[in-house]
Design an enzyme around this catalytic site. Structure first.
Site, mmCIF file in Angstrom:
data_model
loop_
_atom_site.group_PDB
_atom_site.id
_atom_site.type_symbol
_atom_site.label_atom_id
_atom_site.label_comp_id
_atom_site.label_asym_id
_atom_site.label_seq_id
_atom_site.Cartn_x
_atom_site.Cartn_y
_atom_site.Cartn_z
ATOM 1 N N TYR A 202 30.342 60.928 -11.711
ATOM 2 C CA TYR A 202 31.176 60.641 -10.544
ATOM 3 C C TYR A 202 30.645 59.420 -9.804
ATOM 4 O O TYR A 202 31.410 58.516 -9.452
ATOM 5 C CB TYR A 202 31.206 61.863 -9.625
ATOM 6 C CG TYR A 202 32.158 61.744 -8.463
ATOM 7 C CD1 TYR A 202 33.499 62.077 -8.615
ATOM 8 C CD2 TYR A 202 31.724 61.321 -7.218
ATOM 9 C CE1 TYR A 202 34.379 61.987 -7.549
ATOM 10 C CE2 TYR A 202 32.595 61.223 -6.147
ATOM 11 C CZ TYR A 202 33.922 61.561 -6.319
ATOM 12 O OH TYR A 202 34.792 61.462 -5.257
ATOM 13 N N LYS B 232 32.827 55.985 -9.524
ATOM 14 C CA LYS B 232 33.261 55.528 -8.198
ATOM 15 C C LYS B 232 32.577 54.207 -7.817
ATOM 16 O O LYS B 232 33.163 53.395 -7.101
ATOM 17 C CB LYS B 232 33.032 56.609 -7.152
ATOM 18 C CG LYS B 232 33.917 57.846 -7.359
ATOM 19 C CD LYS B 232 35.394 57.493 -7.295
ATOM 20 C CE LYS B 232 36.287 58.704 -7.370
ATOM 21 N NZ LYS B 232 37.708 58.378 -7.144
#
Length: 164
Positions: A66, A70
């Site tokens: 993640y 991101k």
């Protein structure tokens, strides 16, 4: 805005399959959507792309996949901004912090890697409120509107200052 949590997965417990799934949804989707939208924006000579990243992409205080995905959204945002700044097209990113959504429900958090989540939480201030979805929507609206017509390539963290 497509995204899924990687359940605060530590690098040592992140399988190849899990990595690919998180990257496909959280990173690849931004690439493909931006590329498709830019064709039309370039023809009309204007536009505004607002990507959704995360504080995980800025401060790396989330699971490995993640955080990586991101962070790449922020990098793609800046890259697109550089490429299209002279063509009337802007690209910015909103980086939400803890926000009251189903993703932060007790049932969902129970599925997270609890050991690594504890480590990540040591780097997040708990004394500030959680944002609401409308707070994130207002940041998105700002970037999408003419109020930010001179702003491109920026990543706006919306987190009540929990990472200061």
């Amino acid at each position: 805005n497509a995204g899924i949590s990687d359940k605060q997965m530590a690098i040592t417990r992140c399988s190849d399959e899990w990595w690919r799934q998180i990257i496909a949804v959280n990173q690849d989707s931004v690439f493909y959507m931006s590329r498709a939208a830019l064709v039309y924006m370039e023809k009309q000579g204007e536009g505004s792309i607002v990507n959704i990243s995360s504080i995980g992409g800025v401060f790396a205080n989330a699971g490995i996949a993640y955080s990586a995905a991101k962070a790449d959204v922020v990098a793609m945002t800046k890259n697109v901004a550089i490429q299209f700044a002279g063509k009337g097209i802007r690209c910015n990113a909103v980086c939400p912090g803890p926000t009251i959504t189903p993703l932060l429900s007790s049932d969902e958090i129970a599925t997270f890697d609890q050991e690594f989540m504890k480590t990540c939480n040591e780097h997040i201030c708990r004394s500030v409120p959680k944002a609401e979805a409308v707070d994130q929507a207002n940041a998105i609206l700002y970037f999408a509107s003419d109020l930010s017509k001179a702003v491109t390539g920026q990543a706006l963290v919306v987190d009540y200052g929990c990472n200061l």
